[in-house]
Design a protein around this motif. Structure first.
Motif, PDB file in Angstrom:
ATOM      1  N   GLU A 246     -18.952  74.222-124.254  1.00  0.00           N
ATOM      2  CA  GLU A 246     -17.577  74.612-123.943  1.00  0.00           C
ATOM      3  C   GLU A 246     -17.443  75.027-122.483  1.00  0.00           C
ATOM      4  O   GLU A 246     -16.479  74.664-121.810  1.00  0.00           O
ATOM      5  N   ALA A 247     -18.416  75.763-121.953  1.00  0.00           N
ATOM      6  CA  ALA A 247     -18.394  76.139-120.533  1.00  0.00           C
ATOM      7  C   ALA A 247     -18.469  74.891-119.652  1.00  0.00           C
ATOM      8  O   ALA A 247     -17.747  74.776-118.654  1.00  0.00           O
ATOM      9  N   TYR A 248     -19.324  73.950-120.023  1.00  0.00           N
ATOM     10  CA  TYR A 248     -19.453  72.674-119.316  1.00  0.00           C
ATOM     11  C   TYR A 248     -18.118  71.941-119.294  1.00  0.00           C
ATOM     12  O   TYR A 248     -17.657  71.489-118.248  1.00  0.00           O
ATOM     13  N   ALA A 249     -17.465  71.836-120.453  1.00  0.00           N
ATOM     14  CA  ALA A 249     -16.173  71.142-120.549  1.00  0.00           C
ATOM     15  C   ALA A 249     -15.120  71.840-119.695  1.00  0.00           C
ATOM     16  O   ALA A 249     -14.348  71.180-118.983  1.00  0.00           O
ATOM     17  N   LYS A 250     -15.074  73.153-119.737  1.00  0.00           N
ATOM     18  CA  LYS A 250     -14.084  73.898-118.937  1.00  0.00           C
ATOM     19  C   LYS A 250     -14.314  73.699-117.440  1.00  0.00           C
ATOM     20  O   LYS A 250     -13.356  73.673-116.665  1.00  0.00           O
ATOM     21  N   ASN A 251     -15.566  73.552-117.022  1.00  0.00           N
ATOM     22  CA  ASN A 251     -15.844  73.291-115.605  1.00  0.00           C
ATOM     23  C   ASN A 251     -15.198  71.998-115.141  1.00  0.00           C
ATOM     24  O   ASN A 251     -14.754  71.885-113.995  1.00  0.00           O
ATOM     25  N   TRP A 252     -15.122  70.990-116.032  1.00  0.00           N
ATOM     26  CA  TRP A 252     -14.537  69.700-115.658  1.00  0.00           C
ATOM     27  C   TRP A 252     -13.028  69.778-115.451  1.00  0.00           C
ATOM     28  O   TRP A 252     -12.450  68.887-114.822  1.00  0.00           O
ATOM     29  N   LEU A 253     -12.372  70.824-115.940  1.00  0.00           N
ATOM     30  CA  LEU A 253     -10.916  70.915-115.845  1.00  0.00           C
ATOM     31  C   LEU A 253     -10.413  70.825-114.404  1.00  0.00           C
ATOM     32  O   LEU A 253      -9.337  70.285-114.159  1.00  0.00           O
ATOM     33  N   SER A 254     -11.168  71.333-113.465  1.00  0.00           N
ATOM     34  CA  SER A 254     -10.763  71.239-112.053  1.00  0.00           C
ATOM     35  C   SER A 254     -11.500  70.118-111.318  1.00  0.00           C
ATOM     36  O   SER A 254     -10.959  69.506-110.397  1.00  0.00           O
ATOM     37  N   ILE A 255     -12.725  69.831-111.736  1.00  0.00           N
ATOM     38  CA  ILE A 255     -13.540  68.839-111.024  1.00  0.00           C
ATOM     39  C   ILE A 255     -13.013  67.419-111.236  1.00  0.00           C
ATOM     40  O   ILE A 255     -12.887  66.642-110.281  1.00  0.00           O
ATOM     41  N   ILE A 256     -12.718  67.055-112.472  1.00  0.00           N
ATOM     42  CA  ILE A 256     -12.291  65.687-112.779  1.00  0.00           C
ATOM     43  C   ILE A 256     -11.016  65.308-112.031  1.00  0.00           C
ATOM     44  O   ILE A 256     -10.984  64.267-111.366  1.00  0.00           O
ATOM     45  N   PRO A 257      -9.947  66.124-112.074  1.00  0.00           N
ATOM     46  CA  PRO A 257      -8.742  65.746-111.318  1.00  0.00           C
ATOM     47  C   PRO A 257      -8.988  65.661-109.811  1.00  0.00           C
ATOM     48  O   PRO A 257      -8.465  64.776-109.138  1.00  0.00           O
ATOM     49  N   LYS A 258      -9.826  66.557-109.289  1.00  0.00           N
ATOM     50  CA  LYS A 258     -10.150  66.546-107.861  1.00  0.00           C
ATOM     51  C   LYS A 258     -10.827  65.236-107.466  1.00  0.00           C
ATOM     52  O   LYS A 258     -10.632  64.740-106.348  1.00  0.00           O
TER      53      LYS A 258
ATOM     54  N   ILE B 205     -17.523  61.834-108.214  1.00  0.00           N
ATOM     55  CA  ILE B 205     -17.957  62.981-109.015  1.00  0.00           C
ATOM     56  C   ILE B 205     -19.460  63.225-108.859  1.00  0.00           C
ATOM     57  O   ILE B 205     -19.916  64.364-108.887  1.00  0.00           O
ATOM     58  N   ARG B 206     -20.219  62.159-108.656  1.00  0.00           N
ATOM     59  CA  ARG B 206     -21.673  62.306-108.435  1.00  0.00           C
ATOM     60  C   ARG B 206     -21.965  62.888-107.053  1.00  0.00           C
ATOM     61  O   ARG B 206     -23.016  63.504-106.852  1.00  0.00           O
ATOM     62  N   ALA B 207     -21.053  62.712-106.100  1.00  0.00           N
ATOM     63  CA  ALA B 207     -21.231  63.246-104.750  1.00  0.00           C
ATOM     64  C   ALA B 207     -20.649  64.650-104.609  1.00  0.00           C
ATOM     65  O   ALA B 207     -20.973  65.355-103.651  1.00  0.00           O
ATOM     66  N   ASP B 208     -19.816  65.078-105.548  1.00  0.00           N
ATOM     67  CA  ASP B 208     -19.143  66.371-105.484  1.00  0.00           C
ATOM     68  C   ASP B 208     -20.129  67.495-105.831  1.00  0.00           C
ATOM     69  O   ASP B 208     -20.871  67.408-106.811  1.00  0.00           O
ATOM     70  N   ASP B 209     -20.130  68.558-105.029  1.00  0.00           N
ATOM     71  CA  ASP B 209     -21.065  69.670-105.250  1.00  0.00           C
ATOM     72  C   ASP B 209     -20.880  70.307-106.624  1.00  0.00           C
ATOM     73  O   ASP B 209     -21.853  70.571-107.329  1.00  0.00           O
ATOM     74  N   GLU B 210     -19.635  70.558-107.015  1.00  0.00           N
ATOM     75  CA  GLU B 210     -19.380  71.171-108.323  1.00  0.00           C
ATOM     76  C   GLU B 210     -19.738  70.203-109.456  1.00  0.00           C
ATOM     77  O   GLU B 210     -20.260  70.621-110.494  1.00  0.00           O
ATOM     78  N   GLY B 211     -19.455  68.929-109.259  1.00  0.00           N
ATOM     79  CA  GLY B 211     -19.815  67.928-110.255  1.00  0.00           C
ATOM     80  C   GLY B 211     -21.318  67.857-110.455  1.00  0.00           C
ATOM     81  O   GLY B 211     -21.814  67.854-111.587  1.00  0.00           O
ATOM     82  N   ARG B 212     -22.051  67.817-109.359  1.00  0.00           N
ATOM     83  CA  ARG B 212     -23.519  67.779-109.447  1.00  0.00           C
ATOM     84  C   ARG B 212     -24.056  69.026-110.151  1.00  0.00           C
ATOM     85  O   ARG B 212     -24.964  68.947-110.976  1.00  0.00           O
ATOM     86  N   ALA B 213     -23.469  70.175-109.845  1.00  0.00           N
ATOM     87  CA  ALA B 213     -23.918  71.430-110.466  1.00  0.00           C
ATOM     88  C   ALA B 213     -23.658  71.406-111.976  1.00  0.00           C
ATOM     89  O   ALA B 213     -24.493  71.880-112.759  1.00  0.00           O
ATOM     90  N   ASN B 214     -22.525  70.844-112.384  1.00  0.00           N
ATOM     91  CA  ASN B 214     -22.217  70.799-113.813  1.00  0.00           C
ATOM     92  C   ASN B 214     -23.158  69.842-114.547  1.00  0.00           C
ATOM     93  O   ASN B 214     -23.648  70.151-115.632  1.00  0.00           O
ATOM     94  N   PHE B 215     -23.416  68.677-113.946  1.00  0.00           N
ATOM     95  CA  PHE B 215     -24.386  67.750-114.534  1.00  0.00           C
ATOM     96  C   PHE B 215     -25.771  68.403-114.639  1.00  0.00           C
ATOM     97  O   PHE B 215     -26.460  68.269-115.650  1.00  0.00           O
ATOM     98  N   ARG B 216     -26.162  69.120-113.602  1.00  0.00           N
ATOM     99  CA  ARG B 216     -27.471  69.783-113.571  1.00  0.00           C
ATOM    100  C   ARG B 216     -27.566  70.841-114.677  1.00  0.00           C
ATOM    101  O   ARG B 216     -28.578  70.938-115.376  1.00  0.00           O
ATOM    102  N   MET B 217     -26.476  71.618-114.868  1.00  0.00           N
ATOM    103  CA  MET B 217     -26.471  72.626-115.930  1.00  0.00           C
ATOM    104  C   MET B 217     -26.688  71.966-117.293  1.00  0.00           C
ATOM    105  O   MET B 217     -27.468  72.456-118.110  1.00  0.00           O
ATOM    106  N   ALA B 218     -26.022  70.841-117.534  1.00  0.00           N
ATOM    107  CA  ALA B 218     -26.177  70.140-118.815  1.00  0.00           C
ATOM    108  C   ALA B 218     -27.618  69.669-119.012  1.00  0.00           C
ATOM    109  O   ALA B 218     -28.159  69.770-120.117  1.00  0.00           O
ATOM    110  N   GLU B 219     -28.219  69.162-117.957  1.00  0.00           N
ATOM    111  CA  GLU B 219     -29.610  68.707-118.056  1.00  0.00           C
ATOM    112  C   GLU B 219     -30.565  69.864-118.298  1.00  0.00           C
ATOM    113  O   GLU B 219     -31.486  69.761-119.109  1.00  0.00           O
ATOM    114  N   GLU B 220     -30.342  70.971-117.596  1.00  0.00           N
ATOM    115  CA  GLU B 220     -31.243  72.115-117.729  1.00  0.00           C
ATOM    116  C   GLU B 220     -31.115  72.802-119.081  1.00  0.00           C
ATOM    117  O   GLU B 220     -32.110  73.197-119.681  1.00  0.00           O
TER     118      GLU B 220
END
Length: 101
Positions: A20-32, A70-85
């Motif tokens: 849920e935290a991961y999904a909420k992070n996308w709320l601003s990243i995806i539109p950006k 999204i792969r180049a975006d700092d927040e996007g990369r951080a969210n992907f990294r959190m999911a992997e970790e």
């Protein structure tokens, strides 16, 4: 023609809060990054390990450009990294849909 990416996630039912935290992070990243986020859906009753995300784009080319951003975006990369970790996503399927009516 608008396309919608329908993402089906298999999640660890004991880590729903992390997803849920991961999904909420996308709320601003995806539109950006150029996606039209329709939303994320979490299990409520019944099946406890399936979640969904829907994102629309003007075309497949727009989707591909978004994926690069999204792969180049700092927040996007951080969210992907959190999911992997945290390993709360066990599987992910993407289906590309077009609206009929």
């Amino acid at each position: 023609m608008t396309i919608t990416v329908f993402i089906r996630y298999q999640i660890d039912p004991f880590k729903r809060e992390a997803f849920e935290a991961y999904a909420k992070n996308w709320l601003s990243i995806i539109p950006k990054c150029g996606g039209n986020l329709l939303g994320y859906w979490m299990p409520h009753e019944g099946t406890n390990n399936i979640a969904f995300g829907l994102i629309s784009f003007d075309s497949l080319a727009a989707y591909e450009a978004y994926r690069a951003r999204i792969r180049a975006d700092d927040e996007g990369r951080a969210n992907f990294r959190m999911a992997e970790e945290e390993r709360f996503i066990l599987g992910e399927e993407r289906t590309f849909l077009r609206m009929v009516a």
